[in-house]
Write a protein that holds these residues in place. Structure first.
Motif, PDB file in Angstrom:
ATOM      1  N   GLY A   1     -39.129 -28.024 -24.969  1.00  0.00           N
ATOM      2  CA  GLY A   1     -40.613 -27.925 -25.043  1.00  0.00           C
ATOM      3  C   GLY A   1     -41.168 -27.003 -23.927  1.00  0.00           C
ATOM      4  N   LEU A   2     -40.555 -27.078 -22.726  1.00  0.00           N
ATOM      5  CA  LEU A   2     -40.793 -26.195 -21.523  1.00  0.00           C
ATOM      6  C   LEU A   2     -40.717 -24.530 -22.019  1.00  0.00           C
TER       7      LEU A   2
ATOM      8  N   GLU B   1     -40.723 -23.428 -25.145  1.00  0.00           N
ATOM      9  CA  GLU B   1     -41.753 -23.030 -26.120  1.00  0.00           C
ATOM     10  C   GLU B   1     -43.023 -22.986 -25.383  1.00  0.00           C
ATOM     11  N   SER B   2     -43.426 -23.861 -24.682  1.00  0.00           N
ATOM     12  CA  SER B   2     -44.698 -23.502 -24.181  1.00  0.00           C
ATOM     13  C   SER B   2     -44.913 -22.278 -23.176  1.00  0.00           C
ATOM     14  N   ALA B   3     -43.586 -21.885 -22.433  1.00  0.00           N
ATOM     15  CA  ALA B   3     -43.555 -20.697 -21.872  1.00  0.00           C
ATOM     16  C   ALA B   3     -43.779 -19.612 -22.969  1.00  0.00           C
ATOM     17  N   PHE B   4     -42.963 -19.592 -23.907  1.00  0.00           N
ATOM     18  CA  PHE B   4     -42.968 -18.577 -24.929  1.00  0.00           C
ATOM     19  C   PHE B   4     -44.556 -18.539 -25.511  1.00  0.00           C
ATOM     20  N   ALA B   5     -44.972 -19.409 -25.742  1.00  0.00           N
ATOM     21  CA  ALA B   5     -46.407 -19.573 -26.343  1.00  0.00           C
ATOM     22  C   ALA B   5     -47.516 -18.949 -25.291  1.00  0.00           C
ATOM     23  N   LEU B   6     -47.131 -18.761 -24.181  1.00  0.00           N
ATOM     24  CA  LEU B   6     -48.112 -17.926 -23.393  1.00  0.00           C
ATOM     25  C   LEU B   6     -47.865 -16.263 -23.197  1.00  0.00           C
TER      26      LEU B   6
ATOM     27  N   VAL C   1     -44.835 -15.128 -22.592  1.00  0.00           N
ATOM     28  CA  VAL C   1     -43.890 -14.640 -21.656  1.00  0.00           C
ATOM     29  C   VAL C   1     -42.397 -14.012 -22.189  1.00  0.00           C
TER      30      VAL C   1
ATOM     31  N   ARG D   1     -38.056 -13.619 -18.547  1.00  0.00           N
ATOM     32  CA  ARG D   1     -38.937 -14.243 -17.555  1.00  0.00           C
ATOM     33  C   ARG D   1     -39.081 -15.765 -17.834  1.00  0.00           C
TER      34      ARG D   1
ATOM     35  N   LYS E   1     -37.957 -17.868 -14.496  1.00  0.00           N
ATOM     36  CA  LYS E   1     -39.166 -18.326 -13.712  1.00  0.00           C
ATOM     37  C   LYS E   1     -39.265 -19.826 -14.166  1.00  0.00           C
ATOM     38  N   VAL E   2     -38.851 -20.322 -15.476  1.00  0.00           N
ATOM     39  CA  VAL E   2     -39.022 -21.807 -15.748  1.00  0.00           C
ATOM     40  C   VAL E   2     -37.723 -22.402 -16.063  1.00  0.00           C
TER      41      VAL E   2
ATOM     42  N   PRO F   1     -35.511 -22.703 -12.551  1.00  0.00           N
ATOM     43  CA  PRO F   1     -35.972 -23.424 -11.340  1.00  0.00           C
ATOM     44  C   PRO F   1     -35.867 -24.878 -11.726  1.00  0.00           C
ATOM     45  N   THR F   2     -35.983 -25.282 -13.073  1.00  0.00           N
ATOM     46  CA  THR F   2     -36.161 -26.823 -13.402  1.00  0.00           C
ATOM     47  C   THR F   2     -34.716 -27.302 -13.416  1.00  0.00           C
TER      48      THR F   2
END
Lengths: 295, 355
Positions: free
Chosen positions: B234-235, B237-242, B244, B248, B252-253, B256-257
């Motif tokens: 989900g992390l 996917e939500s970054a792709f949905a922005l 990005v 990156r 960036k996501v 670090p996680t």
């Protein structure tokens, strides 16, 4: 079923300290006003496949601008798949492919040469499970879309965008004192509103929501629904929901998806104004589904 | 209270049953341990045989006792508990023994003189492991600099880009093969590689680093891949949905996680190679002086230093043996310090544990 205002009255009347005091709410009922003109989406002959499996067949619909369109239907009928196809998120599944066209502002987003990254920056998405980035603070979560795209923005300007987005998501007053704390410290409903703030911070024209309230309690659900009716002023909204009361409360148009039997592709049965779908639908299958006589 | 509500009547029967006293397990095990000490101190019976017999007898005792009082299920539970406790003690005993031996023999020589003197011109007493400490730190550090980027980038390819392709399967297979390479083979690989360019007999610190990195890479790849796998989709996917771009999203996501877990994997890899002797012996050699330059000449390392101090002691041998034990203790302390640093990093960035 009580109308939205009656519903609020009932819940508000619980006592002097209603649980509704816990959330930020619009001060007056949302009026039909358009502050920013959003985009129309024209879907023509759209088929979606997972490998050899035909998941969604032949969808034709026009999603009107500055309105909320609900997609309803039983599980597995392809409405979430269709939603993900609108901003090409389905391509993250290796075997998925779509045929047909989705035209937004005169451009076919499936045309060759179209960059899905650009499509997604104009068509935002909110997911079922609230999922703030765990390594980032509340502030950085909202700023993520801009920061991760490495756009050079001045700090003051970014502050302004973050505040505007958080206000837009009715979260500002709840988090303004803890912008530097982790987004994971918020409650589930707050996290979901944070995700909405994150999505609107990149100024998309369309907002897709995949069951945004199904993991939340009724109060947080109400907050999300009220938010949707406000966000219509700035965005075109498409929302997948299993909750038919939610569709009647939060949407202007409703599209009903159905599946003949498992293994068959899902199809859109009809789309109309929400009142019509729930009071006098054209098709028997829709009537059966919305009245609970389904299956 | 009427008869109808008395405990044990009616359909439910009784919920409580006869039980052994709370101290039953402790007394049986304590008795076995006490008997073992007495037997070892006052009889000529072989200690190993005595321990095995006493463990078996005490486990049988608690099993039969519980079986007669409490019933079959509880008896099995107690038997399993006691067996596992003995298995734990069996596993811990060598560790405690090793730590005790190294600390008691090593702390005599482990002082300031030891860590700031080399073995240059030292015969007999005195001297130290400064050159070996620096050698170990530099060789392992260069190995880490080589292995960590290669390992992490490989893992990113395998998990984020590889899909189900043939290349991914091939890389996964060869990484598994690399995990099983004996360390001396890694050393010979580095030796042969450098012999091609510099002729036979060349000894450089960086050769040892390359040999060690061959051992580290598969560990870093495997652990990083596991960590990327537990980053929720989900992390991404939500970054792709922005809107990005993928690279990156990963830098960036996703990274670090997963950082805390990746750091742990790197630490495991370092701990695995920092005590290696054989590959360093054939690639880096041994020397009595301090050498900071891994690209020129031989270097000393703690493991090789320990080995040579013990294998070729002077006359009398005691000072050499003392230095060997102190060097071994130093190595253990370096690993402990690195582990402590890794724990701090995990606590600072430990987002996955919190979820």
């Amino acid at each position: 079923m009580p109308s939205e205002t009656e519903f609020e009255k009932v819940v508000d009347g619980v006592g002097e300290h209603s649980p509704l005091d816990l959330i930020e709410r619009p001060t007056k009922p949302a009026e039909r006003q358009v502050t920013e003109v959003a985009s129309t989406i024209e879907v023509t002959n759209l088929d979606i496949y997972y490998g050899a499996f035909h998941a969604v067949a032949d969808v034709n619909m026009t999603i009107p601008p500055n309105a909320a369109t609900a997609l309803i239907g039983s599980s597995g009928c392809g409405k979430s798949t269709f939603l993900r196809a609108i901003n090409r998120m389905h391509e993250l599944t290796a075997t998925a492919r779509a045929e047909g066209s989705i035209v937004m502002d005169g451009q076919d987003i499936y045309a060759p040469g179209v960059d899905p990254v650009e499509v997604r920056s104009k068509i935002g998405m909110v997911f079922q499970q609230p999922n703030p980035f765990p390594t980032m603070s509340v502030y950085d979560n909202v700023a993520a879309g801009l920061k991760l795209n490495n756009r050079k923005i001045k700090k003051a300007e970014l502050d302004e965008i973050v505040e505007k987005s958080l206000r837009g998501a009715h979260l500002w007053n709840e988090v303004k004192d803890r912008l530097n704390r982790s987004g994971m410290d918020l409650s589930g409903g707050q996290q979901q509103r944070l995700c909405i703030a994150r999505a609107i911070a990149v100024e998309p024209a369309v907002l897709l929501m995949d069951e945004p309230a199904s993991a939340l309690d009724p109060i947080s659900t109400l907050a999300i629904e009220e938010l949707i009716s406000e966000l219509k002023h700035r965005f075109t909204i498409v929302i997948v929901t299993h909750n038919m009361q939610q569709a009647t409360r939060a949407s202007d148009y409703t599209a009903f998806f159905n599946i003949e039997q498992s293994g068959q592709p899902g199809r859109m049965v009809e789309m109309d104004r929400t009142e019509k779908i729930f009071s006098n639908p054209t098709h028997q299958a829709t009537e059966d589904y919305v009245s609970g006589r389904f299956g | 209270m009427t008869a109808a509500t008395a405990p044990g009547s009616g359909r439910t029967g009784t919920f409580s049953q006869a039980a052994l006293p709370d101290w039953a397990m402790q007394v049986v095990m304590g008795g076995a341990v006490a008997l073992a000490f007495i037997g070892i101190a006052f009889t000529d019976v072989s200690p190993a045989l005595l321990v095995i017999v006493l463990a078996a007898v005490s486990a049988a005792t608690i099993g039969i006792w519980a079986g007669t009082v409490e019933g079959r299920r509880k008896a099995t539970d107690r038997l399993a508990t006691m067996t596992m406790t003995y298995a734990f003690l069996l596993a811990v005993a060598p560790l405690v023994s090793l730590a005790w031996t190294v600390v008691s023999k090593g702390n005599g020589r482990l002082d300031l003189d030891f860590i700031n003197h080399t073995m240059r011109n030292v015969i007999g007493e005195g001297g130290g492991a400064m050159h070996a400490i620096w050698g170990t730190v530099i060789i392992t550090g260069v190995a880490t600099i080589i292995a960590v980027p290669v390992g992490i980038l490989t893992a990113i390819y395998l998990h984020e880009y590889g899909g189900t392709g043939r290349l991914k399967k091939a890389i996964t297979f060869f990484v598994d093969v690399m995990t099983g390479i004996p360390s001396i083979v890694a050393g010979l690989f580095a030796f042969a590689l450098f012999a091609l360019f510099f002729g036979p007999g060349v000894r450089l610190g960086v050769m040892g680093s390359i040999a060690l990195s061959v051992l580290m890479i598969p560990i870093v790849v495997r652990s990083t891949e596991e960590m990327l796998r537990i980053v929720p989709n989900g992390l991404r996917e939500s970054a792709f949905a922005l809107g990005v771009p993928k690279w990156r999203v990963i830098t960036k996501v996703v990274l670090p996680t997963a950082l805390a877990g990746i750091v742990t994997g790197v630490m495991l890899a370092i701990a695995r190679v920092i005590g290696e002797t054989a590959p360093l012996l054939v690639t880096v050699g041994t020397i009595d002086s301090l050498n900071f330059n891994p690209f020129e000449g031989r270097m000393q390392s703690l493991a090789v230093f320990t080995y040579f101090e013990y294998k070729t002691p002077g006359v009398p041998p005691e000072p050499s043996f003392d230095r060997a034990w102190a060097a071994a203790l130093t190595l253990i302390i370096i690993v402990l310090v690195l582990t402590g640093i890794a724990k701090l990093v995990q606590r600072r960035f430990g987002v996955l544990q919190a979820r």
